[in-house]
Each structure stands twice: as C-alpha cells, then as structure tokens.
Write a protein that holds these residues in place. Structure first.
Motif, PDB file in Angstrom:
ATOM      1  N   VAL A 136       3.887   1.607  -1.255  1.00 46.62           N
ATOM      2  CA  VAL A 136       4.459   1.811  -2.599  1.00 46.62           C
ATOM      3  C   VAL A 136       3.383   2.351  -3.539  1.00 46.62           C
ATOM      4  CG1 VAL A 136       5.687   0.741  -4.498  1.00 46.62           C
ATOM      5  CG2 VAL A 136       5.975  -0.164  -2.195  1.00 46.62           C
ATOM      6  N   LYS A 137       2.181   1.772  -3.407  1.00 51.12           N
ATOM      7  CA  LYS A 137       1.080   2.179  -4.283  1.00 51.12           C
ATOM      8  C   LYS A 137       0.792   3.670  -4.091  1.00 51.12           C
ATOM      9  CE  LYS A 137      -3.648   1.316  -4.450  1.00 51.12           C
ATOM     10  NZ  LYS A 137      -4.764   0.544  -3.894  1.00 51.12           N
ATOM     11  N   ILE A 194       0.932   0.450 -10.419  1.00 46.22           N
ATOM     12  CA  ILE A 194      -0.121   0.461  -9.395  1.00 46.22           C
ATOM     13  C   ILE A 194      -0.955  -0.806  -9.484  1.00 46.22           C
ATOM     14  CG2 ILE A 194      -2.273   1.618  -8.695  1.00 46.22           C
ATOM     15  CD1 ILE A 194      -0.913   4.292  -9.467  1.00 46.22           C
ATOM     16  N   GLU A 199       0.836  -1.201   0.000  1.00 43.78           N
ATOM     17  CA  GLU A 199       0.000   0.000   0.000  1.00 43.78           C
ATOM     18  C   GLU A 199       0.876   1.258   0.000  1.00 43.78           C
ATOM     19  OE1 GLU A 199      -3.191  -0.257  -0.399  1.00 43.78           O
ATOM     20  OE2 GLU A 199      -3.528   1.911  -0.375  1.00 43.78           O
ATOM     21  N   THR A 247       0.838  -3.803  -7.997  1.00 44.61           N
ATOM     22  CA  THR A 247       0.830  -3.872  -6.522  1.00 44.61           C
ATOM     23  C   THR A 247      -0.557  -4.265  -6.021  1.00 44.61           C
ATOM     24  OG1 THR A 247       0.405  -1.499  -6.345  1.00 44.61           O
ATOM     25  CG2 THR A 247       2.673  -2.181  -6.194  1.00 44.61           C
ATOM     26  N   LEU A 264       2.488  10.550  -7.733  1.00 39.38           N
ATOM     27  CA  LEU A 264       3.285  11.089  -8.841  1.00 39.38           C
ATOM     28  C   LEU A 264       2.366  11.800  -9.824  1.00 39.38           C
ATOM     29  CD1 LEU A 264       5.619   8.033  -9.410  1.00 39.38           C
ATOM     30  CD2 LEU A 264       6.317  10.276  -8.613  1.00 39.38           C
ATOM     31  N   GLN A 316      -1.526  -7.403  -3.667  1.00 43.32           N
ATOM     32  CA  GLN A 316      -2.277  -7.185  -2.419  1.00 43.32           C
ATOM     33  C   GLN A 316      -3.486  -8.121  -2.353  1.00 43.32           C
ATOM     34  OE1 GLN A 316      -3.018  -2.901  -2.765  1.00 43.32           O
ATOM     35  NE2 GLN A 316      -1.929  -2.599  -0.834  1.00 43.32           N
ATOM     36  N   GLU A 324       2.824   5.927  -3.010  1.00 39.53           N
ATOM     37  CA  GLU A 324       3.937   6.717  -3.572  1.00 39.53           C
ATOM     38  C   GLU A 324       3.720   6.906  -5.073  1.00 39.53           C
ATOM     39  OE1 GLU A 324       7.778   4.902  -2.961  1.00 39.53           O
ATOM     40  OE2 GLU A 324       8.764   6.394  -4.231  1.00 39.53           O
ATOM     41  N   LEU A 325       3.300   5.830  -5.751  1.00 35.01           N
ATOM     42  CA  LEU A 325       3.053   5.907  -7.196  1.00 35.01           C
ATOM     43  C   LEU A 325       1.873   6.836  -7.506  1.00 35.01           C
ATOM     44  CD1 LEU A 325       3.575   2.138  -7.924  1.00 35.01           C
ATOM     45  CD2 LEU A 325       4.745   3.945  -9.205  1.00 35.01           C
ATOM     46  N   GLU A 326       0.842   6.741  -6.680  1.00 31.66           N
ATOM     47  CA  GLU A 326      -0.365   7.539  -6.951  1.00 31.66           C
ATOM     48  C   GLU A 326      -0.107   9.024  -6.777  1.00 31.66           C
ATOM     49  OE1 GLU A 326      -3.815   4.241  -5.904  1.00 31.66           O
ATOM     50  OE2 GLU A 326      -3.066   5.561  -4.309  1.00 31.66           O
TER      51      GLU A 326
END
Lengths: 335, 213
Positions: free
Chosen positions: A327-328, B180, A325, B183, A334, B187, A330-332
């Motif tokens: 990492v996700k 995204i 979550e 991941t 951007l 999950q 962090e990507l979102e």
C-alpha cells in the motif's frame, strides 16, 4: 425558481404538451404535479426518461388527443445506440444510460415485482453479477432461461437504488450462446465474494422467536401468533442481521445461529445463560454487537443488490508488514 | 424488503489528518431523506465514516444526561466524536468505555460551528472496544481508500474532487504523506511485536497471514 424534482424531465413533458397546443389541445397542470407523477413512476422502478413518455401520454390523452405519441419526442432512452457498442463486464458497469454489449449467464430469475414488469433476475460473468429487468410491452420478447448464457447487444444500463442494472428493451437483441461460447457458469454452485466491515446491526437479531412451521420460519413479534400461520408455539433461535460495508457499497447479511456462534463465540446455551444473568433478552444482541462490530470479514455467497446471501465467510487476517509495504508503495507512486 | 427506500450511504475510510480539513457540508440529492454530507478534501462525499483508533478522551458532563463527547486518535491525528439525544445506545456505550482503549466507531460525518468556522466531527452511531489487530487492518484499508481517492482526483468526471479543489485548494501531497506515515507506523509496531515474540534475529521478517491473499 422553486426547487422541483426531476426539473429536466418536467421540461421534457412541457415540451410535449406545448407541441400539442398547435392542434388546439391544451393541458392545465403544474410543474409540481408533473414532477410528482414522474416520481410516482420512479418509485415503481420506471426510469424518469420513460416516465416522461408515460406522463405526457396520459396528460395528452386526458385532454382529448387521439394520438398523443406524435407530440412526444425522443425514444425511451437518453441517446440511441451507436453502431458499435463497447463490450463491458459486470465489474465495469458504472454509468447509467450507456448502450453496451454484455455477455452473461442467467443465475437467477425472480417473479416480477410489479404487474408492469415482465422478467427480472441476475446475470453473471467472470467478474460479477448485474440485475436485469424487462417491462411488459417493451418489445423484448426473448424468454430468458436460468443457466443459459446470452449475448445482449445492444443493451442499455439504468440505475436504481444506486445500483447499475441492465434494461432489456425492444432494441435489445438477445442471442443464446452455446457450447464453448457459453460462459460455463453453473447457477447452482455460483458464488460471489464481498469484503468489508460489519459497521452496523439491525433490529430483529440476537435471540429471536420463529414460527415453528418448516415452510414458514418467519420471525415473530408475538411468540404465540404467526401472521401467516395463525396460532403457534414459537421456537427460539439466534441470528445476526448486520450491515457489511466496504467503503463504497453496503449489504445487509443474515447469519444463522451456527454462523453467529463461529464468529461471535456464542452458543445457544451461553446466550440463554446471558439472558438469565441479566434478565433481559436484548443482552444477546448487545453481546454479538460487542464481539463483531468493526470486524473485517470476507463473505462468499450471492449478491442480491441490497442484501448478500451468505453461504460461507472468513475473518480477514490483519495485514503483514509486506501487505502494508504494498500500500505504501502504491501511495509513493502517486504524483 | 422494500424496493423504494434509498440505499444506505457507505461509511468512508479517512485518516484524521484529512478529516480535520473536511469543513464543507451540504445536503445532497433530491429524495425525501436528502442526506447531509461532508466533502473530503481528496474528493469524496461522506455521509458516514468508519473509524478505528485509540479512544483517548471521554467528557461526560453530569449536567447533560443526553450528551457525551470524546476523542479518537489514529496515527495521523484526532477525531472529535460525540453522541446526543438521538443516539441513546451510543451514549450508554461511550459511558462504559474507559480511555485509553482501542475502539471502532461507525458514525455520521457532520460539522459544528467552531470559533473560526465549521469543524468536522463524528456523531457516533456504534462504538465498541476491539482487539488491537483491527487497528492494523483499518490503517491498511484507509491507506488503500486514500490512495484510490488520490488516484481518481484528477478524473474529469470527478465532480466531488473538482469541488474539493475549488473549496479547499486541496494540497494532495500532505494527505498522501499522512497515509504513508500511518502505514510506516503500523509496520514499525508489527516489527516490534514480532521482535518481542520472536527473539531470533535471523527469523524471516514476515507476520502470520502473509501470502494468504
């Protein structure tokens, strides 16, 4: 134009040679020869910028110049230090040719690799380590002592083999910091950490033969002869020689029999059984590779640039939903 | 240890969705061993890659002793992989694998000429079957590295990114979205696994390993 190595630096040598022509000194040489001479220096860890000076000097001297230095412009470094240099930590050192202030503790000093070298070793601060080097006749006079903390200001960064290091020169002031100003890093207990994947494995691993002499322990090709100790009766051992890769850097690590067993679950007895079963020594390496290739591992020990001296390690846990979550998110974030 | 050999090129982490677009290849550097590199669309040169995924295909032509190819699938797409006469160990290892299997691959990033231009593939150096959990670790690792490349893409000093923008007209959003989705997929898999092993619906939705970082 032919593609020649170090073209910019060859041009700088040419400039020096041309400026000597007004005094009737003429040098017959080719760009290729100059380029090769610069490369020869680079192979001996001399910066191309410094090599320009050495190559020009030697060519001019051969052509009869009494004082070659007057024709060679520029100092030993790309740009001179300005009055105030940024203070950087070990982890921030990425650019070469930068004048900085650096505070670090000498954690190791090694013998010079070449006769032209004066001192070399590693400096540590709270963020990591960096190699330092000083050359004979560079004007850097301070004898650095392992365990002591120094403030270097200014000091210039150089690059060798893809790693940034610090070059101590006559311009560099080294001030020893004491008491509370020292970093409190103990060279005997200092460790660093790297995390990465075992991506590759090298020769001379698995079941190997060692020289039995306690002070030697060299890995032998011929189990009856040690190149250093002469005729011996080798001892069989197990080790792993692997490449750890974090996507940006890679290091060679050696794992002894005990460490190999704890990661690959292979005791000495089991290794011997494998060899007996398949009638082939190489099966031990193959087994270790099959167990360890692709594993994510955190290593503790000493960074030696190209290799990493392992004292301890642990397998990394697979990520949790929460880890993913993070990492996700962090990507979102951007754009 | 030799001091003059060039340092080893690191293995980049990249999802298949991005790698399929890495069609630009160049010989880089001025050393004797000038390495061949492919340019990742998010702005990084790759000589080598490290992949984890499901081996979904092996094609072993009985007429060519020294060539074998296959396909590796990650949550975003597929990587063509192969091994030739210079990788006899990789050929032997690929022959022993029986798709579908979880595998880890270390290999060289290269392109081959397809019908409509260059197509990226991975030339296998090492391939091994692995436990499933490494798949999760790789997706997290690769998503993080993708995020780092995307963050650095607009840095002025990032020459690889500037060239990627020029060569590919890189649309960064699709690579971010693919990361995204990868991941999210993992999950979901972890949640399902936990539901199977832990039927109590009130149990805290955390996996072992939380809070260890």
């Amino acid at each position: 134009m032919t593609d020649i190595k170090h073209q910019d630096h060859v041009d700088e040598v040419r400039e020096a040679l041309e400026s000597a022509e007004k005094d009737g000194i003429s040098v017959e040489t080719t760009d290729e020869a100059i380029s090769n001479a610069i490369e020869d220096h680079r192979q001996k860890r001399v910066d191309p910028e410094d090599a320009v000076r050495y190559v020009s000097r030697s060519l001019l001297r051969e052509a009869g110049a009494d004082n070659p230095r007057q024709y060679i412009s520029g100092g030993s470094n790309p740009s001179p230090p300005s009055g105030v240099n940024p203070q950087l930590t070990a982890s921030q050192l990425e650019e070469e040719g930068e004048w900085i202030e650096f505070i670090g503790t000498v954690i190791e000093a090694y013998d010079p690799s070449y006769s032209e070298m004066d001192q070399q070793g590693r400096l540590a601060d709270e963020t990591g380590t960096v190699r330092f080097v000083s050359w004979q006749n560079s004007g850097f006079e301070t004898e650095l002592v392992t365990g002591e903390t120094y403030r270097f200001d200014p000091v210039v960064t150089t690059e060798f083999d893809g790693n940034v290091e610090l070059k101590l020169t006559g311009t560099t002031q080294a001030e020893r910091l004491e008491g509370d100003d020292a970093l409190g890093i103990d060279p005997d207990t200092y460790t660093e950490t790297i995390e990465g994947v075992l991506v590759d494995f090298q020769d001379q691993m698995g079941l190997i033969e060692r020289c039995p002499n306690e002070t030697c322990r060299r890995v032998l090709q011929d189990p009856t002869v040690c190149p250093d100790c002469g005729e011996v009766e080798s001892e069989t051992d197990i080790r792993t020689k692997a490449v750890v890769d974090d996507g940006e850097d890679s290091w060679t690590v050696f794992l002894n029999a005990e460490q190999t067993d704890s990661l690959a679950q292979l005791t000495f007895e089991q290794a011997e059984q494998l060899v007996e079963k398949y009638d082939y020594t190489g099966v031990v390496k193959e087994y270790i590779v099959s167990q360890l290739h692709g594993e994510y591992i955190r290593f503790h020990g000493r960074d030696r640039g190209r290799s990493f001296n392992v004292s301890d390690f642990e397998l990394l846990n697979p990520p949790s939903v929460t880890d993913l979550e993070n990492v996700k998110q962090e990507l979102e974030q951007l754009p | 240890m030799s001091q003059s050999t060039p340092s080893r090129n690191p293995a980049r982490r990249v999802f298949a969705w991005e790698y399929k677009d890495a069609t630009y290849e160049e010989t880089r550097g001025d050393g004797d061993r000038s390495p061949n590199m492919v340019l990742l669309p998010t702005g990084q040169w790759a000589h080598r890659v490290f992949l984890v995924g499901s081996l979904v295909d092996i094609v072993d032509d009985p007429d060519s002793e020294n060539y074998i190819r296959g396909e590796l699938q990650d949550p975003t797409g597929r990587f063509p992989i192969d091994a030739g006469q210079f990788e006899p160990e990789a050929i032997a290892n690929m022959r022993q694998l029986d798709p579908p299997e979880f595998v880890a691959v270390t290999g060289k990033a290269v392109t081959f000429s397809g019908d409509s231009g260059p197509v990226p593939k991975v030339r296998v150096e090492s391939i091994t079957d692995i436990p499933e959990a490494l798949y999760d670790s790789w997706v997290k690792d690769t998503a993080e590295k993708t995020a780092t490349r995307l963050t650095n893409f607009s840095n002025d000093a990032n020459d690889a990114a500037a060239l990627a923008a020029e060569r590919y007209g890189t649309d960064l959003e699709q690579y971010r979205d693919a990361a995204i989705e990868a991941t999210e997929e993992v999950q979901e898999i972890i949640r399902e696994e936990m539901a199977e092993t832990e039927p109590d619906p009130d149990a805290s939705p955390t996996a072992p390993g939380v809070g260890q970082d």
